[in-house]
Write an enzyme that holds these catalytic residues in place. Structure first.
Site, PDB file in Angstrom:
ATOM      1  N   ASP A  63      -2.463  57.891  31.214  1.00 37.25           N
ATOM      2  CA  ASP A  63      -3.322  57.423  32.298  1.00 37.25           C
ATOM      3  C   ASP A  63      -4.742  57.186  31.806  1.00 37.25           C
ATOM      4  O   ASP A  63      -5.111  57.562  30.688  1.00 37.25           O
ATOM      5  CB  ASP A  63      -3.357  58.471  33.422  1.00 37.25           C
ATOM      6  N   TYR A  67       1.949  67.586  25.443  1.00 29.16           N
ATOM      7  CA  TYR A  67       0.562  67.468  25.871  1.00 29.16           C
ATOM      8  C   TYR A  67      -0.144  68.811  25.741  1.00 29.16           C
ATOM      9  O   TYR A  67       0.484  69.871  25.795  1.00 29.16           O
ATOM     10  CB  TYR A  67       0.484  67.036  27.340  1.00 29.16           C
TER      11      TYR A  67
END
Length: 271
Positions: free
Chosen positions: A71, A131
């Protein structure tokens, strides 16, 4: 006793178009100036920036494909990608990273380039995405961590955060942590772990795939646990509610980094 055959990977082989060959890249970027990886009209994207670098080298390349579509504002430390170039593309792979970096802005770099293994697809062959969300857990802000970690000036309870994380780990319906998601919402969360440090705390999140804003929603919920506002049992209740309004707010994107990916089939073939 008859041996059972080894399980096969159901993912198909992916081949470049005729007259092309596939390259495997590892890229890193600062997410601040980009609207994310994916090409979008009128805004800067990592995908378009990398594609422009190939064009500058004279390659009529297809658009690069990454393991994950990050994103806006999310960083990447080691993002696998592939790109299909014509057979006539003559830049040696041993020199390709340096050649591309000469045409990339300081916010993007290609760390490694090689010929892709046969059948490799950066997105569809990927079996795990990893992540890290970083917290600056200190009463005062730190200029060297500006834009890289979320400043949390109040104390956090790491044990409570990890207990809540344990309640969320596994295969579940994660609708309560997704934003405007129209796909099916069952996912396998393989790792959700809080690792405290003297200054920077890291929240590690691993899974094959994630829903929109799911990682940031999970971290926001763990922060509630760390502040004593949520018990592990309540974390489980939020999960089962499937209601986004019950979970913590999405934390800002600037603390999140894509740190790695796994390709089990290709790892096995390399050993």
């Amino acid at each position: 006793m008859t041996e059972r055959p080894a399980p096969t990977d159901p993912r198909p082989d992916y081949q470049p178009p005729a007259g092309h060959r596939r390259l495997h890249l590892t890229a890193a970027w600062d997410g601040a100036p980009f609207a994310g990886w994916q090409s979008q009209p009128g805004v800067a994207s990592v995908q378009d920036t990398l594609h422009a670098a190939f064009t500058a080298l004279g390659a009529a390349a297809f658009r690069p494909v990454a393991a994950g579509r990050t994103d806006a504002g999310v960083h990447a430390e080691a993002m696998p990608a592939h790109v299909d170039v014509p057979d006539t593309f003559r830049v040696p792979t041993t020199k390709l990273a340096r050649a591309l970096n000469a045409h990339l802005p300081p916010t993007v770099a290609v760390l490694h380039a090689a010929e892709a293994p046969a059948g490799f697809h950066a997105r569809f062959s990927c079996t795990e995405r990893q992540y890290v969300y970083r917290l600056l857990a200190h009463p005062q802000r730190h200029p060297l961590w500006h834009g890289r970690a979320l400043h949390v000036p109040h104390p956090l309870d790491a044990a409570a955060m990890n207990a809540a994380a344990a309640a969320l780990t596994g295969t579940h319906d994660f609708a309560a942590f997704a934003t405007q998601e129209d796909r099916q919402t069952v996912r396998e969360l393989r790792v959700l772990r809080v690792q405290p440090g003297p200054l920077i705390w890291e929240i590690h999140v691993h899974g094959e795939s994630f829903l929109r804003h799911m990682v940031r929603g999970l971290v926001g919920t763990l922060l509630l646990a760390g502040q004593g506002r949520l018990s592990p049992a309540q974390a489980g209740d939020i999960l089962h509610s499937r209601q986004r309004s019950q979970a913590g707010a999405n934390v800002p994107a600037h603390g999140l980094s894509f740190t790695g990916a796994r390709y089990e089939r290709f790892e096995a073939s390399a050993t």
